[in-house]
Scaffold this motif. Structure first.
Motif, short mmCIF file in Angstrom:
data_model
loop_
_atom_site.label_atom_id
_atom_site.label_comp_id
_atom_site.label_asym_id
_atom_site.label_seq_id
_atom_site.Cartn_x
_atom_site.Cartn_y
_atom_site.Cartn_z
N LEU A 1 -5.11 -4.09 -2.52
CA LEU A 1 -5.25 -2.64 -2.68
C LEU A 1 -4.30 -1.90 -1.75
N ALA A 2 -4.29 -2.33 -0.48
CA ALA A 2 -3.42 -1.69 0.51
C ALA A 2 -1.96 -1.86 0.09
N SER A 3 -1.63 -3.06 -0.44
CA SER A 3 -0.25 -3.30 -0.88
C SER A 3 0.13 -2.39 -2.04
N LEU A 4 -0.85 -2.12 -2.90
CA LEU A 4 -0.57 -1.22 -4.02
C LEU A 4 -0.20 0.16 -3.50
N VAL A 5 -0.87 0.57 -2.42
CA VAL A 5 -0.52 1.85 -1.80
C VAL A 5 0.92 1.81 -1.30
N ILE A 6 1.25 0.71 -0.60
CA ILE A 6 2.62 0.59 -0.06
C ILE A 6 3.64 0.62 -1.20
N PRO B 1 2.41 -1.20 9.90
CA PRO B 1 1.22 -2.00 10.22
C PRO B 1 0.48 -1.52 11.47
N ILE B 2 1.19 -0.82 12.35
CA ILE B 2 0.54 -0.36 13.59
C ILE B 2 -0.57 0.63 13.27
N VAL B 3 -0.27 1.58 12.39
CA VAL B 3 -1.28 2.60 12.05
C VAL B 3 -2.50 1.94 11.40
N MET C 1 -4.52 -0.18 14.06
CA MET C 1 -5.32 0.63 14.98
C MET C 1 -6.56 1.19 14.27
N GLY C 2 -6.37 1.63 13.02
CA GLY C 2 -7.50 2.15 12.26
C GLY C 2 -8.54 1.07 12.03
N GLY C 3 -8.07 -0.13 11.67
CA GLY C 3 -8.99 -1.24 11.43
C GLY C 3 -9.81 -1.56 12.67
N ASN C 4 -9.16 -1.56 13.82
CA ASN C 4 -9.88 -1.86 15.05
C ASN C 4 -10.88 -0.78 15.43
N ALA C 5 -10.45 0.47 15.33
CA ALA C 5 -11.35 1.57 15.66
C ALA C 5 -12.55 1.59 14.70
N THR D 1 -10.98 -1.62 4.15
CA THR D 1 -10.27 -1.09 2.99
C THR D 1 -9.90 0.37 3.23
N VAL D 2 -10.89 1.14 3.69
CA VAL D 2 -10.64 2.57 3.93
C VAL D 2 -9.53 2.76 4.96
N THR D 3 -9.62 2.05 6.09
CA THR D 3 -8.62 2.29 7.14
C THR D 3 -7.24 1.77 6.74
N ASP D 4 -7.18 0.69 5.95
CA ASP D 4 -5.88 0.20 5.47
C ASP D 4 -5.25 1.21 4.51
N VAL D 5 -6.03 1.59 3.52
CA VAL D 5 -5.50 2.48 2.49
C VAL D 5 -5.11 3.82 3.11
N VAL D 6 -6.01 4.40 3.91
CA VAL D 6 -5.71 5.69 4.53
C VAL D 6 -4.54 5.56 5.50
N GLY D 7 -4.50 4.46 6.25
CA GLY D 7 -3.42 4.26 7.22
C GLY D 7 -2.06 4.23 6.55
N PHE D 8 -1.92 3.38 5.53
CA PHE D 8 -0.63 3.28 4.85
C PHE D 8 -0.29 4.58 4.12
#
Lengths: 463, 463
Positions: free
Chosen positions: A312-317, A335-337, A340-344, A444-451
C-alpha cells in the motif's frame, strides 16, 4: 534516557544468575543420561523443584528429552507435567509409560488436571481421564464444561465454608475434626443458608480470636465474589487491584462452587502479559520450544499483513515516480519520515493498549489522552522537524527540501499520536483485542501519511 | 491467525465491563464535587475500594482532582495514596491538608510507607517521616537503607517466627497470647537459635494437627529464602515459578529480617511487565497521567535514536542515487524489503527478550534458538520472496527486478532472525536491559541490510 539508565545501574548486583538453572547441574544431568546412570540421575534431580525440571526439559533437545524421561522412569512427577510449556506437553505425555502417567496425574489437584487436559488431543485426554478415580474425574469433567479461559476452569472445587452464624470455636472444632481439607487454604468462607458467600475470615484472625467470637464479626474488609463465567484475565485483574488472597467463585444463582487462590491468579496475570507482549510484536501464541515449522506458521500471518501494508505504501510512492526521477534526494529522505511516524505511532499505541488492559483508559479520560498524544506528537514533531530541516538543507543544499521534510515530519507525528490512540480504542470497543490488531493499522496509517505528505509537499513546493 | 481468532471468540461474554469504574458513579461523584456536597461525596465514595478511588483520581482532570480531594477532606485514606500512580502522588500529597496526610500515613503498613516515600521529593519525604510514630519511623528509615528495587524495600518487617523445636500447641498458645501480630500472615517461620529460617508451616496445617505434633514435622515442601539485596524482579519470578505464598527475607548473615507475601510479588510482576512492554516500544517510564511535557520528554530519546538509525539507512540509499535515477521502481519497492525485515526482526527480538526475562533462554539452548530463528527467517523469506518476485514482475514487467527483490527479501529476513536473537542475548550478557535497547539495534540492522541488499543487487543484476 537518564532515568532508565540510572535505574539499571541501581539494580542490586549479582542478580542475573538468581534462579537460573545451574550450568554444572544441567551438564551432570545430561552426562548421567548419556551413560544411562538412573541412580545418579535421580539423585541429581531430587533437589530440583518440579518447575525447574520442567524448565530443564524445555531447554534440552528432543533427543535428550526422550532419553532423560525414559531413564527417569517412574520418578516422573505429576507436578512436572503441570509446569511444562504446552508446546512440549504432548510430546512428553506420549513418551511417558501409561502406568507412570496415570500415577503422575492422580497426584495432581483437580484444577491442575484441568489445566493439563485443556490443551491435549482427544485420545490423550481420554487416557488421562481414564487414569483418574471417580470423584476426581467428575470434578474435572465438570470444570471442562465451563468456557475456556473462565473462572470455572481456573478454580479449585475444594473450599472451606462455614455457616454465617458460626463462632470461632465452631470453626476450630470443624477444622480439627475434618480429614480432607484442601492442602492450601487461607480463608474460611462464610455462607448463608442458600450457600451464597457473605464474607471471608482469615485463618490468622481465627487463631487470634476467642472461641465465642462470631465469625461474622471478624470478616475481611475486602471481599470479592467471582462469577464462574468471568474471563480469567478479569479475575487476575481483580486479585491485583484489590490485593485478594483467595476469592469464592459462584454459579449463575450466586451459589458457592469453588475458590480461586492468588497463586493461580498470578500465573494468569503472567500469561496475559506474555500474550499482550507477543501479540503487540505480531508473534501470536509462539513458544521458545516450538519447532521451525510451527514458529514459521505463527509468524507468517503478521508478516503477510505487513506485506500488504508495505505494498500500500509503495502504491503511494508510485504516484510520485516522476517527482523522484527529477529529485532523487526525495527517495533518500522519504523513509525517514515514515520511520519516525511508525515509531511514534508504536509508542502511542503501546501506551493505549496497556492502559486499556489495566482499565486505566476509560470513557472518562479518553478525550484527554487523545489530546495529550496529539500534542506530544506536535511538540516532538516540531523538534524533529527543525533537526531534519537543517539536515535536509545541509545535506542537499536545498532550503525548500528542508521545509518539505520538516512539514511532513510534523504532520506524520501528529497523525501517529492520533492514530496510535484512536485505533486501539476503537478496536477495543468493537471487541477486537487491540494488542493483536493495532500495530498493522497504525503502521499503515503512518507509512501512507508519511510518504504522501512528504512526496506531495515536494511536488507542491519543490517542482 | 485462526488460533487467536478462535480464542477471542471463545472469551466468556460480558467481560469488558468487569471491574471498570461505573460511568454513572463517576458522573454522580463529579456532580457532588461541582455542587460542593461533601455528604453526598462521602456517601458515594464509601463503597469504593481505595484502588478504585485511586483510579478515579487518575482518570479525572487536575482541576476536578483538586476540588474532589479538598471536599473529601479528612475522609482521605492512606491506602488511596498507596494505590495512586506515582505520576500524580506528589500532586495529591501537595493538595492534602498536613493533618490529613499525617493521619493517612499513620494507617499504613511500613512497607507501604516505604513504597510511598521512594518516589517523593526530599521535603515531602521529611513531612511524611515526621508524621510517623517512632518505631514505625525507624522501620521505614531502615528499609530505605536497602538498595532501590531490592527485596529489602519490598518486605514487611512483621513476621511470625517460632523456634524450630516448638510443637503445634506451643505455636497456638503463642498466637493466642500475642496482641500485635501482622494483619495478614499465612505461615509461621521456623528459625534456628541463630535466627536462620529453616522452614515454613502454614496456618492451615497448624489448625489441623494435634497439639503435640512438632512444627518441624509439618513444614511445607517448598521453602525458599530471599536475600535482602535480591532484585525485586527475581523475587517476583521466584514466587511465580515456585508458587510461593510468603517467603522469609534474610540479611547477609542469613538472619531473618522480614518477609515478602505473594500480593506484593504479584504487584512487582505486574510492574516488571509494564516496564518491559513500554521499553520494547521505546516509551520509557511513561504513565497515562503524565502531562504533555513529561510525556514528550519520555518519548523523545527513542525517537532521537530512531532518527539516527533512519539517517543511517538514508546514507545507504544515498550511495545508490544513480541507480534510483535510472530505475525509479527501485525507490517504489525498496521500503517493502526494509519494512518486512524490521517486522521479522521485531518478532524475533520480542520472543528473545521475553524468554530472557522468564529465564527460558539460557546457555543450554541459545544456539538452538538462534538456529531456529534463522531457519524461520529463511522459510518465511523464501515464501515472501516468491510473492514479491511475482508482484515485481507483474507490476513493473521486469523479471530481473523480481529476482532482485526476492533475493533481498530472503537475505533480510534471515538477517532479521539472526540479529533479533543475537542482539538481545549480547545486551543481556553485557548487563544492559535487552527490552530497552534491542529495538534500535535490530531495526538499524534490518534497515541497512534491507536497503543495501536490494539496491546493491539491483546495481549488480539490473543495470
Amino acid at each position: 534516557m537518564t532515568e532508565q539508565d540510572t535505574e539499571i545501574e541501581e539494580r542490586p548486583e549479582a542478580e542475573e544468575e538468581a534462579y537460573l538453572l545451574d550450568k554444572k547441574t544441567v551438564a551432570a544431568i545430561l552426562y548421567a543420561v548419556d551413560v544411562g546412570d538412573a541412580a545418579a540421575l535421580t539423585e541429581l534431580m531430587e533437589p530440583l523443584h518440579a518447575a525447574d525440571i520442567a524448565d530443564l526439559l524445555e531447554q534440552i533437545n528432543t533427543y535428550d528429552r526422550r532419553r532423560l524421561i525414559e531413564l527417569y522412569g517412574k520418578e516422573f512427577d505429576g507436578d512436572i507435567l503441570s509446569e511444562l510449556d504446552e508446546s512440549i506437553r504432548e510430546e512428553v505425555i506420549a513418551i511417558l509409560n501409561p502406568a507412570v502417567l496415570a500415577d503422575a496425574v492422580r497426584e495432581l489437584d483437580s484444577d491442575d488436571v484441568v489445566d493439563l487436559l485443556e490443551d491435549l488431543d482427544e485420545p490423550q485426554q481420554e487416557a488421562i481421564l481414564g487414569a483418574l478415580e471417580e470423584p476426581e474425574r467428575a470434578a474435572v469433567t465438570q470444570a471442562l464444561s465451563y468456557p475456556e479461559y473462565s473462572a470455572g476452569r481456573l478454580m479449585q472445587r475444594e473450599v472451606v465454608a462455614a455457616p454465617e452464624h458460626w463462632t470461632v470455636g465452631d470453626a476450630i472444632d470443624f477444622l480439627r475434626s475434618h480429614e480432607d481439607l484442601p492442602d492450601q487454604f487461607y480463608h474460611v468462607v462464610l455462607v448463608d443458608p442458600r450457600m451464597h458467600p457473605v464474607g471471608n475470615v482469615t485463618l490468622g484472625k481465627i487463631m487470634r480470636s476467642r472461641r465465642d467470637v462470631k465469625l461474622a464479626d471478624i470478616t475481611e474488609d475486602i471481599f470479592k465474589v467471582i462469577p464462574v463465567d468471568q474471563y480469567e484475565g478479569d479475575v487476575a485483574y481483580a486479585f491485583n487491584q484489590y490485593h485478594l488472597i483467595s476469592a469464592p467463585v459462584v454459579d449463575e444463582n450466586g451459589r458457592l462452587v469453588g475458590q480461586i487462590t492468588i497463586d493461580d491468579a498470578m500465573a494468569v496475570l503472567d500469561e496475559e502479559h506474555e500474550e499482550d507482549i507477543l501479540r503487540l510484536a505480531g508473534v501470536g501464541e509462539g513458544s521458545l520450544t516450538d519447532r521451525v515449522i510451527e514458529t514459521t506458521k505463527g509468524r507468517f500471518p503478521w508478516l503477510a499483513v505487513n506485506l500488504v501494508t508495505a505494498v500500500l505504501a509503495s502504491l503511494v510512492i508510485a504516484q510520485f515516480e516522476d517527482a523522484i526521477a527529477q529529485v532523487v534526494a526525495l527517495a533518500v529522505l522519504m523513509p525517514i519520515v515514515a520511520s519516525m511516524g511508525g515509531n511514534a505511532g508504536t509508542q502511542s499505541l503501546t501506551v493505549a493498549v496497556r492502559a486499556l488492559a489495566t482499565k486505566d483508559l476509560t470513557g472518562s479520560n479518553v478525550w484527554r489522552v487523545i489530546r495529550r498524544e496529539v500534542l506530544v506528537g506536535l511538540v516532538n514533531g516540531v523538534v524533529f522537524a527543525v533537526v531534519m530541516g537543517i539536515v535536509g538543507l545541509v545535506w542537499f543544499g536545498s532550503p525548500t527540501l528542508g521545509y518539505v521534510i520538516a512539514a511532513a515530519m510534523v504532520i506524520n507525528l501528529v497523525v501517529a499520536g492520533l492514530a496510535g490512540t484512536v485505533i486501539p480504542v476503537l478496536l477495543d470497543r468493537l471487541g477486537v483485542d487491540p494488542a493483536l490488531a493495532s500495530g498493522a493499522f497504525v503502521t499503515t496509517v503512518t507509512d501512507v501519511v508519511g510518504f504522501f505528505a512528504f512526496l506531495g509537499l515536494a511536488v507542491l513546493w519543490l517542482l
